[in-house]
Structures are given as structure tokens and as C-alpha cells.
Design a protein around this motif. Structure first.
Motif, mmCIF file in Angstrom:
data_model
loop_
_atom_site.group_PDB
_atom_site.id
_atom_site.type_symbol
_atom_site.label_atom_id
_atom_site.label_comp_id
_atom_site.label_asym_id
_atom_site.label_seq_id
_atom_site.Cartn_x
_atom_site.Cartn_y
_atom_site.Cartn_z
ATOM 1 N N ASP A 118 -5.184 89.981 -70.449
ATOM 2 C CA ASP A 118 -5.950 91.219 -70.502
ATOM 3 C C ASP A 118 -6.510 91.548 -69.126
ATOM 4 O O ASP A 118 -6.244 90.852 -68.148
ATOM 5 N N TRP A 119 -7.306 92.592 -69.044
ATOM 6 C CA TRP A 119 -7.826 93.067 -67.778
ATOM 7 C C TRP A 119 -8.819 92.091 -67.151
ATOM 8 O O TRP A 119 -9.036 92.106 -65.939
ATOM 9 N N LYS A 120 -9.398 91.227 -67.972
ATOM 10 C CA LYS A 120 -10.379 90.277 -67.450
ATOM 11 C C LYS A 120 -9.733 89.284 -66.485
ATOM 12 O O LYS A 120 -10.376 88.814 -65.549
ATOM 13 N N ASN A 121 -8.478 88.952 -66.709
ATOM 14 C CA ASN A 121 -7.766 88.058 -65.795
ATOM 15 C C ASN A 121 -7.683 88.666 -64.402
ATOM 16 O O ASN A 121 -7.875 87.984 -63.399
ATOM 17 N N ALA A 122 -7.372 89.964 -64.352
ATOM 18 C CA ALA A 122 -7.298 90.664 -63.067
ATOM 19 C C ALA A 122 -8.661 90.692 -62.397
ATOM 20 O O ALA A 122 -8.768 90.471 -61.182
ATOM 21 N N MET A 123 -9.708 90.945 -63.176
ATOM 22 C CA MET A 123 -11.055 91.008 -62.621
ATOM 23 C C MET A 123 -11.461 89.654 -62.024
ATOM 24 O O MET A 123 -11.917 89.577 -60.884
ATOM 25 N N ILE A 124 -11.254 88.590 -62.782
ATOM 26 C CA ILE A 124 -11.630 87.260 -62.304
ATOM 27 C C ILE A 124 -10.753 86.844 -61.120
ATOM 28 O O ILE A 124 -11.250 86.332 -60.109
ATOM 29 N N GLY A 125 -9.452 87.087 -61.224
ATOM 30 C CA GLY A 125 -8.539 86.750 -60.126
ATOM 31 C C GLY A 125 -8.863 87.523 -58.860
ATOM 32 O O GLY A 125 -8.837 86.972 -57.756
ATOM 33 N N GLY A 126 -9.178 88.803 -59.003
ATOM 34 C CA GLY A 126 -9.548 89.626 -57.849
ATOM 35 C C GLY A 126 -10.848 89.164 -57.214
ATOM 36 O O GLY A 126 -10.973 89.108 -55.990
ATOM 37 N N ALA A 127 -11.826 88.812 -58.051
ATOM 38 C CA ALA A 127 -13.110 88.333 -57.527
ATOM 39 C C ALA A 127 -12.934 86.999 -56.799
ATOM 40 O O ALA A 127 -13.473 86.801 -55.707
ATOM 41 N N LEU A 128 -12.165 86.089 -57.385
ATOM 42 C CA LEU A 128 -11.920 84.798 -56.735
ATOM 43 C C LEU A 128 -11.164 84.970 -55.418
ATOM 44 O O LEU A 128 -11.484 84.326 -54.418
ATOM 45 N N THR A 129 -10.185 85.853 -55.429
ATOM 46 C CA THR A 129 -9.413 86.098 -54.205
ATOM 47 C C THR A 129 -10.283 86.731 -53.131
ATOM 48 O O THR A 129 -10.238 86.320 -51.965
ATOM 49 N N GLY A 130 -11.076 87.732 -53.507
ATOM 50 C CA GLY A 130 -11.974 88.372 -52.547
ATOM 51 C C GLY A 130 -12.942 87.373 -51.937
ATOM 52 O O GLY A 130 -13.164 87.366 -50.726
ATOM 53 N N ALA A 131 -13.499 86.493 -52.773
ATOM 54 C CA ALA A 131 -14.441 85.488 -52.278
ATOM 55 C C ALA A 131 -13.743 84.485 -51.366
ATOM 56 O O ALA A 131 -14.265 84.126 -50.308
ATOM 57 N N LEU A 132 -12.562 84.035 -51.757
ATOM 58 C CA LEU A 132 -11.833 83.035 -50.982
ATOM 59 C C LEU A 132 -11.410 83.578 -49.615
ATOM 60 O O LEU A 132 -11.612 82.925 -48.588
ATOM 61 N N VAL A 133 -10.850 84.781 -49.605
ATOM 62 C CA VAL A 133 -10.418 85.381 -48.338
ATOM 63 C C VAL A 133 -11.619 85.656 -47.438
ATOM 64 O O VAL A 133 -11.585 85.401 -46.235
ATOM 65 N N SER A 134 -12.706 86.129 -48.026
ATOM 66 C CA SER A 134 -13.907 86.407 -47.245
ATOM 67 C C SER A 134 -14.520 85.129 -46.698
ATOM 68 O O SER A 134 -14.919 85.077 -45.531
ATOM 69 N N ALA A 135 -14.578 84.091 -47.506
ATOM 70 C CA ALA A 135 -15.153 82.825 -47.055
ATOM 71 C C ALA A 135 -14.311 82.200 -45.945
ATOM 72 O O ALA A 135 -14.849 81.518 -45.062
ATOM 73 N N ALA A 136 -13.010 82.445 -45.973
ATOM 74 C CA ALA A 136 -12.136 81.896 -44.933
ATOM 75 C C ALA A 136 -12.298 82.623 -43.600
ATOM 76 O O ALA A 136 -11.992 82.057 -42.554
ATOM 77 N N THR A 137 -12.785 83.859 -43.645
ATOM 78 C CA THR A 137 -12.879 84.646 -42.417
ATOM 79 C C THR A 137 -14.296 84.828 -41.886
ATOM 80 O O THR A 137 -14.470 85.244 -40.747
ATOM 81 N N ASN A 138 -15.326 84.543 -42.697
ATOM 82 C CA ASN A 138 -16.700 84.648 -42.193
ATOM 83 C C ASN A 138 -17.619 83.713 -42.967
ATOM 84 O O ASN A 138 -17.242 83.198 -44.019
ATOM 85 N N ASN A 139 -18.845 83.526 -42.474
ATOM 86 C CA ASN A 139 -19.795 82.604 -43.095
ATOM 87 C C ASN A 139 -20.968 83.302 -43.769
ATOM 88 O O ASN A 139 -21.890 82.641 -44.216
ATOM 89 N N ASP A 140 -20.955 84.608 -43.830
ATOM 90 C CA ASP A 140 -22.065 85.366 -44.394
ATOM 91 C C ASP A 140 -21.965 85.380 -45.924
ATOM 92 O O ASP A 140 -21.026 85.936 -46.490
ATOM 93 N N LYS A 141 -22.943 84.755 -46.595
ATOM 94 C CA LYS A 141 -22.908 84.646 -48.060
ATOM 95 C C LYS A 141 -22.934 86.015 -48.743
ATOM 96 O O LYS A 141 -22.264 86.221 -49.741
ATOM 97 N N ASP A 142 -23.731 86.922 -48.200
ATOM 98 C CA ASP A 142 -23.804 88.259 -48.790
ATOM 99 C C ASP A 142 -22.465 88.976 -48.675
ATOM 100 O O ASP A 142 -22.055 89.694 -49.585
ATOM 101 N N ARG A 143 -21.781 88.782 -47.558
ATOM 102 C CA ARG A 143 -20.463 89.405 -47.353
ATOM 103 C C ARG A 143 -19.431 88.809 -48.322
ATOM 104 O O ARG A 143 -18.592 89.521 -48.861
ATOM 105 N N VAL A 144 -19.484 87.508 -48.542
ATOM 106 C CA VAL A 144 -18.562 86.852 -49.475
ATOM 107 C C VAL A 144 -18.784 87.406 -50.888
ATOM 108 O O VAL A 144 -17.820 87.731 -51.591
ATOM 109 N N LEU A 145 -20.044 87.540 -51.282
ATOM 110 C CA LEU A 145 -20.348 88.087 -52.606
ATOM 111 C C LEU A 145 -19.885 89.533 -52.715
ATOM 112 O O LEU A 145 -19.283 89.937 -53.723
ATOM 113 N N SER A 146 -20.134 90.320 -51.678
ATOM 114 C CA SER A 146 -19.706 91.714 -51.664
ATOM 115 C C SER A 146 -18.184 91.835 -51.758
ATOM 116 O O SER A 146 -17.660 92.667 -52.518
ATOM 117 N N ASP A 147 -17.467 90.995 -51.031
ATOM 118 C CA ASP A 147 -16.006 91.026 -51.070
ATOM 119 C C ASP A 147 -15.469 90.545 -52.418
ATOM 120 O O ASP A 147 -14.439 91.023 -52.889
#
Length: 143
Positions: free
Chosen positions: A99-128
Motif C-alpha cells: 500500500d501507500w504506507k510502504n512508499a511513505m516509510i521507504g521515502g522517509a528512510l531514504t530521505g533521512a539516509l541520504v541527508s545523514a550521509a551528506t550533512n550532520n544537521d539533525k534538523d536537516r535530516v528530519l526535514s529531508d
């Protein structure tokens, strides 16, 4: 009053390339990497070609720079897409439902992972993470 109509359909060409690694997870991830990586590389080279034509300058150095940029963009966006597809597939397997929840969770995890790999700002990781989840969810609803 005379009128005319166009009846018919337009279809886009499709190319299917299948690489079987023997593992469905790796197949999905590799497919996402190749498709989106190709799109990103094509966009990059088209953009640079337009700039070269519009600017009237074409040089060996410019061509080398364009090819490096094309490879870098293709690898970056292909990796992001591969991570997203893998995350979504993993969430689907864990939850046992599609269902759509898989996309939401996968997108959130991917956004957090990619953001954490490129910067150290916690607020930016959460936003991404929120942006990744929102974009992935929107894409499911739009399709």
C-alpha cells in the motif's frame, strides 16, 4: 458548423532490460538504479548540450566536464533511487502488505539516509526525511 476530432492514442516507447541477480531485492534495487540513473545522466547531457549550442562554444575540456557531470549525476540519482526502491521493498516484506504506507516509510528512510550521509544537521535530516516521505507518497497517489 464543421468540426473534426482526432481519435487514437499516443504511446511512449518502452525499453525493458532485465538483469536477474537471483534475488528479488537486488533485482528491484538494480532496476531502480539503472532506470533513474539513465534519466539523470540523459538530463545532464541534454542540459550541457543546450548550454554548448546556445553559447556557441564546444571544446574538448567542456566535453570532458560534461561527461564527468553526466556520470556523477547518473550515479548519484541512481543510487538514491536504488536505496528508495530497496527500502520500499524491504518495508513491504516486513509489513506483509502492499500500500501507500510502504512508499511513505521507504521515502522517509531514504530521505533521512541520504541527508545523514551528506550533512550532520539533525534538523536537516528530519526535514529531508519528511520531504522524502511526502514525495514518495504523492507519487503513489498520482500514479
Amino acid at each position: 458548423m464543421p468540426s473534426c476530432r482526432f481519435l487514437g492514442s499516443l504511446t511512449t516507447p518502452s525499453v525493458h532490460v532485465t538483469i536477474d541477480t537471483g534475488n528479488h531485492f537486488f533485482n528491484q534495487t538494480l532496476d531502480g538504479f539503472l532506470k533513474i540513473g539513465t534519466v539523470a545522466a540523459t538530463r545532464s547531457i541534454a542540459e550541457d548540450s543546450f548550454k554548448a549550442i546556445n553559447g556557441g562554444k564546444l571544446s574538448k575540456h567542456g566535453l570532458e566536464r560534461s561527461l564527468k557531470k553526466m556520470c556523477k549525476e547518473g550515479a548519484y540519482w541512481g543510487t538514491v533511487a536504488g536505496v528508495y526502491v530497496g527500502m520500499e521493498y524491504g518495508v513491504e516484506r516486513i509489513r506483509g502488505t502492499t500500500d501507500w504506507k510502504n512508499a511513505m516509510i521507504g521515502g522517509a528512510l531514504t530521505g533521512a539516509l541520504v541527508s545523514a550521509a551528506t550533512n550532520n544537521d539533525k534538523d536537516r535530516v528530519l526535514s529531508d526525511a519528511l520531504a522524502g516521505g511526502a514525495i514518495a507518497t504523492a507519487s503513489v497517489f498520482l500514479n
